[in-house]
Design a protein around this motif. Structure first.
Motif, PDB file in Angstrom:
ATOM      1  N   PHE A   5      14.078  -5.225 -38.878  1.00 30.65           N
ATOM      2  CA  PHE A   5      14.625  -6.100 -39.915  1.00 30.65           C
ATOM      3  C   PHE A   5      13.526  -6.688 -40.807  1.00 30.65           C
ATOM      4  CE2 PHE A   5      17.819  -6.208 -36.448  1.00 30.65           C
ATOM      5  CZ  PHE A   5      18.825  -5.556 -37.123  1.00 30.65           C
ATOM      6  N   GLU A   6      12.508  -5.883 -41.062  1.00 33.97           N
ATOM      7  CA  GLU A   6      11.471  -6.167 -42.056  1.00 33.97           C
ATOM      8  C   GLU A   6      10.798  -7.532 -41.893  1.00 33.97           C
ATOM      9  OE1 GLU A   6      13.463  -5.477 -45.761  1.00 33.97           O
ATOM     10  OE2 GLU A   6      13.759  -3.367 -45.304  1.00 33.97           O
ATOM     11  N   GLY A   7      10.433  -7.850 -40.668  1.00 34.15           N
ATOM     12  CA  GLY A   7       9.678  -9.079 -40.410  1.00 34.15           C
ATOM     13  C   GLY A   7      10.507 -10.349 -40.418  1.00 34.15           C
ATOM     14  N   LYS A   8      11.829 -10.212 -40.392  1.00 31.79           N
ATOM     15  CA  LYS A   8      12.687 -11.396 -40.493  1.00 31.79           C
ATOM     16  C   LYS A   8      12.574 -12.304 -39.267  1.00 31.79           C
ATOM     17  CE  LYS A   8      14.452 -10.471 -44.488  1.00 31.79           C
ATOM     18  NZ  LYS A   8      14.176 -11.243 -45.656  1.00 31.79           N
ATOM     19  N   VAL A   9      12.280 -11.746 -38.095  1.00 31.52           N
ATOM     20  CA  VAL A   9      12.119 -12.581 -36.908  1.00 31.52           C
ATOM     21  C   VAL A   9      10.884 -13.453 -37.069  1.00 31.52           C
ATOM     22  CG1 VAL A   9      11.821 -12.607 -34.402  1.00 31.52           C
ATOM     23  CG2 VAL A   9      13.303 -10.894 -35.453  1.00 31.52           C
ATOM     24  N   ASN A  10       9.778 -12.850 -37.499  1.00 25.49           N
ATOM     25  CA  ASN A  10       8.561 -13.639 -37.754  1.00 25.49           C
ATOM     26  C   ASN A  10       8.796 -14.672 -38.844  1.00 25.49           C
ATOM     27  OD1 ASN A  10       7.062 -12.336 -35.821  1.00 25.49           O
ATOM     28  ND2 ASN A  10       6.016 -10.990 -37.250  1.00 25.49           N
ATOM     29  N   GLN A  11       9.542 -14.288 -39.880  1.00 27.28           N
ATOM     30  CA  GLN A  11       9.842 -15.216 -40.965  1.00 27.28           C
ATOM     31  C   GLN A  11      10.667 -16.398 -40.449  1.00 27.28           C
ATOM     32  OE1 GLN A  11       8.641 -14.986 -44.201  1.00 27.28           O
ATOM     33  NE2 GLN A  11       9.394 -17.086 -44.265  1.00 27.28           N
ATOM     34  N   LEU A  12      11.609 -16.120 -39.579  1.00 27.94           N
ATOM     35  CA  LEU A  12      12.435 -17.164 -38.977  1.00 27.94           C
ATOM     36  C   LEU A  12      11.545 -18.126 -38.194  1.00 27.94           C
ATOM     37  CD1 LEU A  12      15.472 -17.894 -38.771  1.00 27.94           C
ATOM     38  CD2 LEU A  12      15.541 -16.574 -36.661  1.00 27.94           C
ATOM     39  N   LEU A  13      10.612 -17.590 -37.432  1.00 28.77           N
ATOM     40  CA  LEU A  13       9.699 -18.422 -36.647  1.00 28.77           C
ATOM     41  C   LEU A  13       8.753 -19.210 -37.558  1.00 28.77           C
ATOM     42  CD1 LEU A  13       8.915 -19.282 -33.837  1.00 28.77           C
ATOM     43  CD2 LEU A  13       7.366 -17.329 -33.731  1.00 28.77           C
ATOM     44  N   THR A  14       8.319 -18.597 -38.655  1.00 21.34           N
ATOM     45  CA  THR A  14       7.458 -19.303 -39.608  1.00 21.34           C
ATOM     46  C   THR A  14       8.210 -20.454 -40.266  1.00 21.34           C
ATOM     47  OG1 THR A  14       6.193 -17.293 -40.068  1.00 21.34           O
ATOM     48  CG2 THR A  14       6.087 -19.030 -41.718  1.00 21.34           C
ATOM     49  N   ASP A  15       9.455 -20.185 -40.670  1.00 21.38           N
ATOM     50  CA  ASP A  15      10.263 -21.217 -41.328  1.00 21.38           C
ATOM     51  C   ASP A  15      10.711 -22.309 -40.366  1.00 21.38           C
ATOM     52  OD1 ASP A  15      10.001 -19.738 -43.637  1.00 21.38           O
ATOM     53  OD2 ASP A  15      12.022 -18.898 -43.579  1.00 21.38           O
ATOM     54  N   TYR A  16      10.904 -21.939 -39.110  1.00 19.15           N
ATOM     55  CA  TYR A  16      11.416 -22.883 -38.101  1.00 19.15           C
ATOM     56  C   TYR A  16      10.569 -22.767 -36.835  1.00 19.15           C
ATOM     57  CZ  TYR A  16      15.252 -22.423 -41.374  1.00 19.15           C
ATOM     58  OH  TYR A  16      15.992 -22.372 -42.517  1.00 19.15           O
ATOM     59  N   VAL A  55      17.589 -25.151 -37.086  1.00 17.90           N
ATOM     60  CA  VAL A  55      17.320 -24.566 -38.407  1.00 17.90           C
ATOM     61  C   VAL A  55      17.976 -25.374 -39.529  1.00 17.90           C
ATOM     62  CG1 VAL A  55      16.861 -22.256 -37.528  1.00 17.90           C
ATOM     63  CG2 VAL A  55      19.166 -22.854 -38.213  1.00 17.90           C
ATOM     64  N   HIS A  56      18.521 -26.516 -39.174  1.00 12.87           N
ATOM     65  CA  HIS A  56      19.024 -27.506 -40.139  1.00 12.87           C
ATOM     66  C   HIS A  56      20.073 -26.994 -41.111  1.00 12.87           C
ATOM     67  CE1 HIS A  56      15.721 -29.892 -38.662  1.00 12.87           C
ATOM     68  NE2 HIS A  56      14.866 -28.984 -39.054  1.00 12.87           N
ATOM     69  N   PHE A  57      20.913 -26.099 -40.675  1.00 10.58           N
ATOM     70  CA  PHE A  57      21.972 -25.668 -41.580  1.00 10.58           C
ATOM     71  C   PHE A  57      23.342 -26.035 -41.029  1.00 10.58           C
ATOM     72  CE2 PHE A  57      21.765 -22.099 -38.759  1.00 10.58           C
ATOM     73  CZ  PHE A  57      23.071 -21.675 -38.644  1.00 10.58           C
ATOM     74  N   ASP A  58      23.364 -26.914 -40.016  1.00  7.46           N
ATOM     75  CA  ASP A  58      24.626 -27.292 -39.390  1.00  7.46           C
ATOM     76  C   ASP A  58      25.548 -28.060 -40.333  1.00  7.46           C
ATOM     77  OD1 ASP A  58      22.524 -29.160 -39.085  1.00  7.46           O
ATOM     78  OD2 ASP A  58      23.688 -30.299 -37.628  1.00  7.46           O
ATOM     79  N   LYS A  59      25.003 -28.607 -41.416  1.00 13.19           N
ATOM     80  CA  LYS A  59      25.832 -29.345 -42.367  1.00 13.19           C
ATOM     81  C   LYS A  59      26.404 -28.452 -43.468  1.00 13.19           C
ATOM     82  CE  LYS A  59      23.285 -33.603 -41.565  1.00 13.19           C
ATOM     83  NZ  LYS A  59      22.325 -33.175 -40.565  1.00 13.19           N
ATOM     84  N   PHE A 104      23.153 -13.334 -40.679  1.00 11.47           N
ATOM     85  CA  PHE A 104      23.486 -12.165 -41.483  1.00 11.47           C
ATOM     86  C   PHE A 104      23.195 -12.396 -42.962  1.00 11.47           C
ATOM     87  CE2 PHE A 104      25.574 -10.741 -37.652  1.00 11.47           C
ATOM     88  CZ  PHE A 104      25.306  -9.385 -37.686  1.00 11.47           C
ATOM     89  N   GLN A 105      23.180 -13.647 -43.395  1.00  3.57           N
ATOM     90  CA  GLN A 105      22.803 -13.934 -44.790  1.00  3.57           C
ATOM     91  C   GLN A 105      21.324 -13.741 -45.023  1.00  3.57           C
ATOM     92  OE1 GLN A 105      23.958 -17.756 -46.296  1.00  3.57           O
ATOM     93  NE2 GLN A 105      26.067 -17.139 -46.620  1.00  3.57           N
ATOM     94  N   ILE A 106      20.510 -14.198 -44.063  1.00  6.28           N
ATOM     95  CA  ILE A 106      19.066 -14.106 -44.272  1.00  6.28           C
ATOM     96  C   ILE A 106      18.478 -12.773 -43.825  1.00  6.28           C
ATOM     97  CG2 ILE A 106      18.750 -16.607 -44.134  1.00  6.28           C
ATOM     98  CD1 ILE A 106      17.520 -16.144 -41.319  1.00  6.28           C
ATOM     99  N   TRP A 107      19.209 -12.013 -42.991  1.00  3.33           N
ATOM    100  CA  TRP A 107      18.725 -10.713 -42.511  1.00  3.33           C
ATOM    101  C   TRP A 107      19.494  -9.642 -43.205  1.00  3.33           C
ATOM    102  CZ3 TRP A 107      17.707 -10.810 -36.527  1.00  3.33           C
ATOM    103  CH2 TRP A 107      16.728 -11.748 -36.247  1.00  3.33           C
TER     104      TRP A 107
END
Length: 150
Positions: free
Chosen positions: A77-88, A133-137, A147-150
């Motif tokens: 998934f083109e580095g999305k796991v690392n990106q998720l960890l970097t962002d959060y 990840v602060h999107f609960d609101k 699925f939106q970010i990946w």
């Protein structure tokens, strides 16, 4: 002058077409590599047999298998796991593993066995990750967010 411009436009169009072909080939190769990773093959083979057989045959993943799956998903998934960890950065390796399972569309009943946790625990873990990840609101589920970010 006009003739040179036409040649240049044709060359640019050819390069764009080659670039699209290379990107497509790269995506196919990533998918092939992902699908030939032993832990991914194991999970996909069990899923192909149906959830009932999956539930009888599965074993909880070892730490090494979990890490291998995270690496495979990151590559696929083109580095999305690392990106998720970097962002959060507050996400744990278990959180990342859960996100990978969700992105692979693994049913919760199967995730609970692979992670050696009760289904209720997995549902709670999904809620905790959602808060981390602060999107609960926003009104999205964790699945929809991934699925939106990946």
């Amino acid at each position: 002058m006009q003739r040179n411009n036409q040649k240049m436009f044709r060359k640019v169009a050819d390069l764009q077409q080659e670039n699209e072909l290379l990107i497509s080939s790269q995506n196919e190769l990533k998918y092939i590599i992902w699908k030939t990773t032993p832990i991914v093959q194991y999970i996909l083979a069990l899923l192909e047999q149906g959830e009932n057989k999956f539930l009888r045959l599965v074993h909880p993943l070892s730490k090494e298998e979990s890490e291998a799956l995270i690496v495979a998903c990151n590559n696929r998934f083109e580095g999305k796991v690392n990106q998720l960890l970097t962002d959060y950065p507050q996400l744990s390796s278990d959180d990342l593993l859960l996100c990978c399972f969700i992105r692979m569309r693994i049913p919760i009943s199967c995730i609970s066995l692979l992670m050696s946790k009760e289904m209720d625990t997995i549902y709670k873990k999904k809620l905790r990750v959602k808060k981390k990840v602060h999107f609960d609101k926003v009104g999205l589920t964790l699945d929809e967010f991934l699925f939106q970010i990946w």
